[in-house]
Design an enzyme around this catalytic site. Structure first.
Site: not given
Lengths: 351, 161, 423, 290
Positions: A46-47, A86, A308, A311
């Site tokens: 979904g990201q 991660a 990234g 997170e």
């Protein structure tokens, strides 16, 4: 009485697994009609990794995003890309896809160089064309313009001696029996950590962030209300800014839940909150306005500079809320979640 | 435990079928009619993934017996739009980046529709309130509210057709 | 940068149309003719030895197609991403280590029959004393969950001379912190479908790591990895909670045993009660700076309750140890991070992977330090923030893309637009 | 789930059906009953769906009283113009129930019949002196609402009885009513503490009061002692604070996964204090206007 306060928190986050090999592979197939198939093991949960990887392939190959189809996360056909965890897939699978695309591209670039009578290093791919690189960006744009004008005029682009269409190039390759296929794999440059000292190079790159949160605390009930969140995240390069914002906003919401209301309560090993009535998530009314700020400090080793964000988005939120509560009422909660009863109890201790 | 005949309108088409009294409406949709756009997230009315419209109102189909559909007008996500013609809300959800994992999306769209159909130009706060029974774990709701607001600004529920 | 044609542009998400139309196929949406439904019998005790499982009555129930126990596993009966300590199905004579440990599987014509069959399975367990507190679990006299002891892993970071540096500090902040167990709460509960395609076991499942799933299925079913095909169904969120195996291996076992397509969907209750969790942490932090606020020394101990099984526990605590000083340059660092087994639900990966816990602690430390020094929260961070050329606690030199200062400045500037910020 | 499904279309039919029926459960909006059945907390042999009975629907204004049909949904209640005019606190309470979906399906009668100590409409109904009409094949009786609850999830309804209507007193000039709720979040929240107060202010003193709290004991409660204590006192902060303190001291809440008993007590205090403050403010505003 209601009192307002502002809190700040920062974070850092190493991209990929800690001091362990965590490679990802990808295949890219540049098909006869100039469309592209990307095969990657990367699971999009979904990201938006599928879209980001398609963008990376499209950019590298000089095709349109609509030309790319991604087949993902099917062990029968796609190579291993490791876990979608991660915050590693944009960076690691992104590099793998880019390398696979480069390999596939090298086949057609070679054909284009031969056709245009230049070296392969002089060829750039953009807008479905392979074009001779010129001295400056400005003149490169001119060449692009030229190709577009030709299309607009109904002429076959690439007849100009300075460019050739990707489709034509592929045809030239096929005529010689060459397939335009590529594979790539990438493993971040890390070392293991020493067992006694923990010294080493656990990650190849890190994401950073700072969030500032404003809260309002009801001094009679201890209820904490988050008024607004400002979240600035260094993502290296935002491949898809809207999706980066989406990650930041969603992360803040999870961070808010973690700060204020979420807690799995376990009684003698038994989960006492095993439904959504007792394990409560923030609703649309609980999440305040969020100002997302994308900071781009490109990573040399990232695909187009990307790192990234998955997170990092939630990591500083709870800390910023805790600091804001202290700023508002002088109560420092050191055990999460920051529930009203804890805040009120400490407020009343203060007198 | 005897079966019952029920009649209702589903996505504009009349339906007549026989159901067991214990059958849940969400199971009727998903398993018997193959309309799997309606999701089950919690089964207890706490998440809104199973939201459908009954006579224009958003309700949790996981808490509704199929027999209770009798005589009602029901809309599921499959009744909103199709590949050829997306509903404006669907278009806005895509354009605004309101879709991540997508599991809450059908229910969210239907809650949004039930708001705009009666209140074409809601304020942001009203939108948030109206979708507060639809949990989303991915987006933080911001872009969902943006998307609904966008449709509301473009004419809302009035002149969509 | 501006001449990228696709990078940096918010193109339409490739999966968005299917998702808004409701046609995207999540695992629970997949149907096959002749499909049966699987359910899992789980332990009601937290610690014990399984004495017997009687499946006779369940097998006799009309509509039940298959009942499997630990004896029916063709390959290895263990799984786990880092350590293979988790039973696929607890076997007779083997240990149960948490409430929810899988004991038997049922496949039946309907979900209701499968549920009914679960209630007919008779299980005898020799209960053992359990331990639910990680600090208690670390003591010598604690009930041993594993023969080798309850401390699964210790991660140490040592850099410089902490003792000496603290002695030179003008300000020292010492504080204990705790964080709670948290749940991923993806809106889609775990679900999957398995089907034999000749001698290939195909599994459609919501997952964050299909290749890992395939390896586990192959090991547990004792078949070649090339005979397992895991296809990620459209997945309704993960946040780390769909990295571990849930239905995957169980589905494979049932599909092979019955040679029929089989589906498993967890209820929300089953999902929350049995999926991995965010580690609860107990932390002790000590930070020291000079009179100007420059951090000189940092010391931390972290205890993470990883529950009954390792899952991503050791990796989580390692990451916590590496990150616990925050995005700041500190020349002297000492960290000890313990991953401890208890009889609680197992903790694993969850978005942030041990860093949200330590960030709560290190960022509280920074604000306490700032207050003691009489400087703003922004200033204390700017003084100490990592920059290109900085060394981290693990002795890594940072060379490029160290944007922490830029985020501090951007967040502050952004906040000033809408908040009354006086830093 | 297995049961016989019944869907009577009139009260006569319902009363006849229930007469002598064993092991049944009434079903209205289903937002509580369905959850209890799914969790196997109840498994009635007969499920009697009353939602098709027209005479149990609607809101009617009669002389000096408002009649609420038990099948009125929370949504209908919160949107009702007459109720917003006459009993805004009850509308507010209805608007705090669950979520929009739950409010569209769940009913006021169901909220009472379910007898949850945390039911949001109940404290407001109690403060508005609600009377519940219970009908059966054997006749009809009217009960004050607080006599209906006998324990968590348990009412005094006898076999064969059903809720046929709810009467509440409109808030008149010189009177005020208020509702407040604390949950773990701003929507979809089960109340940690909820409460309501109604007051009449004449000549600058409180001449009558009703206070009710939810989630502070096995059933929603009226604070009769404090209500009496308030009579004759001036509506001022010290009085509200003392009433709050009395509330905290009189309730016996429990610890559960949502909140500690101690904090519930503190919230009970704030709830009473704030509701009284808001209710008297409303009462005095009306006084001023006239």
């Amino acid at each position: 009485m209601k009192k307002r306060g502002i809190g700040m928190a920062s974070m850092w986050y190493g991209i990929g697994n800690t001091g362990l090999p965590n490679p990802a592979g990808a295949y890219v197939d540049l098909l006869d009609d100039g469309t592209v198939l990307v095969l990657t093991g990367c699971a999009d949960i979904g990201q938006g990794s599928t879209t980001a990887l398609a963008q990376i392939a499209a950019e590298e190959l000089g095709v349109k995003i609509g030309d790319v189809r991604v087949v993902s996360a099917d062990t029968g056909v796609t190579p291993d890309a490791g876990a979608s965890s991660a915050s590693r897939q944009t960076y690691i699978s992104g590099n793998a896809v880019r390398m696979a695309a480069q390999q596939a591209k090298s086949v057609i670039v070679e054909a284009a160089a031969e056709a245009l009578g230049v070296g392969v290093a002089d060829i750039v791919a953009a807008d479905r064309m392979l074009t001779v690189r010129t001295q400056s960006d400005k003149s490169k744009d001119l060449v692009d313009c030229q190709a577009e004008c030709q299309i607009a005029l109904g002429l076959t682009p690439g007849t100009d001696a300075k460019s050739i269409s990707i489709v034509d190039c592929i045809a030239k390759c096929r005529a010689k029996g060459k397939l335009s296929l590529g594979h790539g794999w990438f493993n971040p440059d890390t070392t293991g950590l020493d067992m006694e000292t923990g010294q080493g190079r656990p990650y190849a790159t890190y994401a950073y962030a700072t969030q500032v949160v404003e809260v309002e605390v009801d001094t009679e009930t201890g209820v904490v209300d988050v008024i607004q969140i400002v979240a600035a995240h260094d993502v290296g390069k935002a491949i898809h800014p809207q999706n980066v914002e989406g990650q930041i906003e969603g992360g803040c919401a999870i961070g808010l839940g973690y700060a204020l209301m979420e807690e799995v309560q376990v009684k003698q090993g038994n989960v006492a909150t095993a439904n959504f009535t007792t394990y409560v998530l923030p609703t649309s009314l609980d999440v305040p306005p969020i100002q997302s700020i994308i900071v781009e400090d490109p990573a040399v080793t990232g695909p187009f500079g990307a790192k990234g964000v998955g997170e990092p988005a939630l990591i500083p939120t709870a800390a910023a809320i805790a600091n804001a509560v202290y700023n508002a009422v002088g109560v420092r909660i050191t055990d999460l979640p920051i529930t009203a009863d804890k805040v009120l109890a400490k407020l009343q201790l203060q007198g | 435990m005897s079966k019952r005949m029920i009649k209702f309108v589903l996505n504009g088409k009349p339906i007549e079928l026989e159901v067991e009294p214990e059958l849940l409406f969400v199971d009727l949709l998903r398993e018997r009619l193959g309309l799997t756009g309606t999701k089950v997230g919690c089964g207890e009315g706490d998440c809104g993934a199973c939201t459908v419209l009954v006579d224009g109102k958003n309700v949790n189909s996981c808490l509704m017996l199929a027999v209770k559909a009798d005589g009602h007008d029901i809309v599921t996500v499959e009744g909103l739009g199709d590949y050829d013609k997306l509903h404006p809300l669907q278009e806005a959800f895509i354009a605004e980046g309101a879709v991540q994992c997508g599991f809450c999306t059908p229910g969210m769209l239907l809650s949004a529709k039930s708001l705009l159909d009666v209140n074409p130009h809601p304020k942001r706060e009203e939108i948030s309130r109206h979708i507060s029974g639809n949990l989303c774990r991915c987006t933080g709701y911001t872009k969902i509210v943006n998307a609904i607001e966008k449709v509301a600004c473009q004419g809302g529920g009035e002149d969509r057709e | 940068m501006s001449d990228y044609k696709v990078i940096g542009h918010s193109v339409q998400k490739l999966d968005a149309v299917e998702k808004v139309l409701g046609v995207a196929k999540y695992a629970a949406d997949i149907q096959f003719p002749g499909m049966i439904y699987g359910k899992t019998l789980r332990s009601k005790v937290a610690h014990g030895v399984l004495l017997s499982v009687d499946t006779g009555k369940a097998k006799a129930l009309p509509g039940v197609v298959s009942v499997l126990t630990g004896d029916d596993i063709p390959g290895s009966n263990s799984s786990g991403i880092i350590i293979k300590d988790e039973p696929v199905l607890v076997k007779n004579g083997q240990k149960i280590r948490k409430i929810g440990d899988p004991i038997a599987l049922v496949a039946a014509e309907t979900e209701e029959i499968a549920e009914q069959a679960l209630r007919l399975i008779e299980v005898k367990v020799d209960e053992l004393p359990a331990v639910f507190d990680p600090v208690a679990a670390m003591k010598d006299d604690a009930p041993k969950i594993y023969e080798k002891g309850n401390v699964l892993a210790v991660r140490k970071i040592r850099r410089g001379d902490v003792e000496k540096a603290f002695a030179e500090c003008a300000v020292i902040v010492e504080q204990d912190y705790q964080t709670q167990m948290a749940e991923h709460a993806y809106i889609e509960p775990e679900a999957g479908v398995a089907k034999l395609d000749g001698d290939i076991v195909t599994v459609w499942v919501c997952t964050q790591n299909p290749h890992y799933d395939a390896k586990e299925i192959a090991r547990n079913l004792n078949i070649g990895l090339n005979r397992v095909r895991v296809i990620q169904a459209t997945t309704g969120g993960g946040f780390g909670g769909k990295l571990d195996v849930s239905v995957q291996v169980h589905l494979g076992l049932l599909a092979v045993a019955t040679r029929r397509p089989v589906k498993m969907i967890y209820s929300r209750h089953e999902s929350i009660a049995n999926s991995v969790k965010r580690h609860p942490f107990i932390m002790k932090l000590k930070s020291g700076s000079d009179a100007n606020g420059k951090l000189l020394a940092f010391e931390a101990s972290i205890i993470g309750d990883t529950g009954a099984y390792a899952s991503y526990g050791p990796g989580t605590l390692t990451r916590s140890a590496v990150h616990v000083m925050g995005p700041y340059e500190v020349p002297n660092v000492k960290v000890d991070a313990y991953t401890v087994y208890t009889n609680n639900p197992q903790a694993g990966a969850m978005r942030g992977f041990g860093v949200p816990q330590v960030a709560f602690a290190h960022e509280s430390q920074m604000d306490i330090l700032a207050e003691k020094l009489g400087v703003s929260p922004l200033k204390i961070r700017l003084i100490n923030a990592l920059r290109p050329g900085s060394f981290t606690g693990t002795g890594t030199e940072l060379k490029d893309s160290v944007g922490i200062v830029e985020t501090l400045e951007a967040a502050t500037a952004g906040a000033k637009k809408t908040m009354e910020l006086n830093w | 789930m297995q049961f016989n499904y019944h869907s009577p279309k009139s009260e006569t039919e319902l009363a006849a059906l229930l007469n002598g029926m064993e092991d049944y459960c009434l079903l209205a909006g289903g937002t509580d009953v369905m959850v209890k059945m799914k969790e196997k907390l109840i498994s009635p042999r007969n499920l009697v769906d009353v939602s098709g009975i027209e005479s149990l629907k609607g809101i009617r204004e009669t002389a000096g009283s408002l009649w609420i049909g038990p099948l009125v949904t929370h949504r209908e209640l919160m949107d009702s113009p007459v109720m917003n005019k006459k009993t805004a606190a009850l509308c507010l309470a209805a608007s705090e129930v669950g979520s929009p979906q739950i409010r569209n399906a769940g009913t006021v009668g169901g909220n009472i019949g379910n007898a949850s100590p945390a039911a949001d409409t109940v404290p407001a109904l109690l403060a508005l002196d609600a009377k519940v009409q219970l009908n059966s094949a054997n006749g009809s009786e009217n009960l004050p609402l607080d006599k209906v609850f006998v324990g968590p999830g348990r009412t005094c309804l006898k076999s064969g009885q059903y809720i046929a209507g709810i009467h509440v007193s409109p808030v008149a000039a010189g009177e005020g009513a208020a509702f407040a709720k604390f949950g773990k979040r701003k929507a979809l929240a089960c109340s940690i503490v909820n409460g309501a107060a109604w007051v009449r202010v004449q000549g600058g003193v409180i001449t009558a009061a009703r206070i009710a709290l939810g989630s502070v004991g096995p059933t929603p409660v009226r604070l009769y002692e404090t209500e009496k204590w308030l009579v004759g006192r001036k509506p001022e902060p010290a009085v509200f604070a003392e009433a709050g303190l009395q509330a905290e001291q009189s309730v016996r809440p429990i610890d559960d996964v949502r909140c500690t008993a101690t904090h519930r007590g503190k919230l009970a205090r704030v709830t009473v204090q704030r509701c009284l403050e808001a209710a008297t403010k409303q009462a005095m505003e009306v006084c001023v206007c006239e």
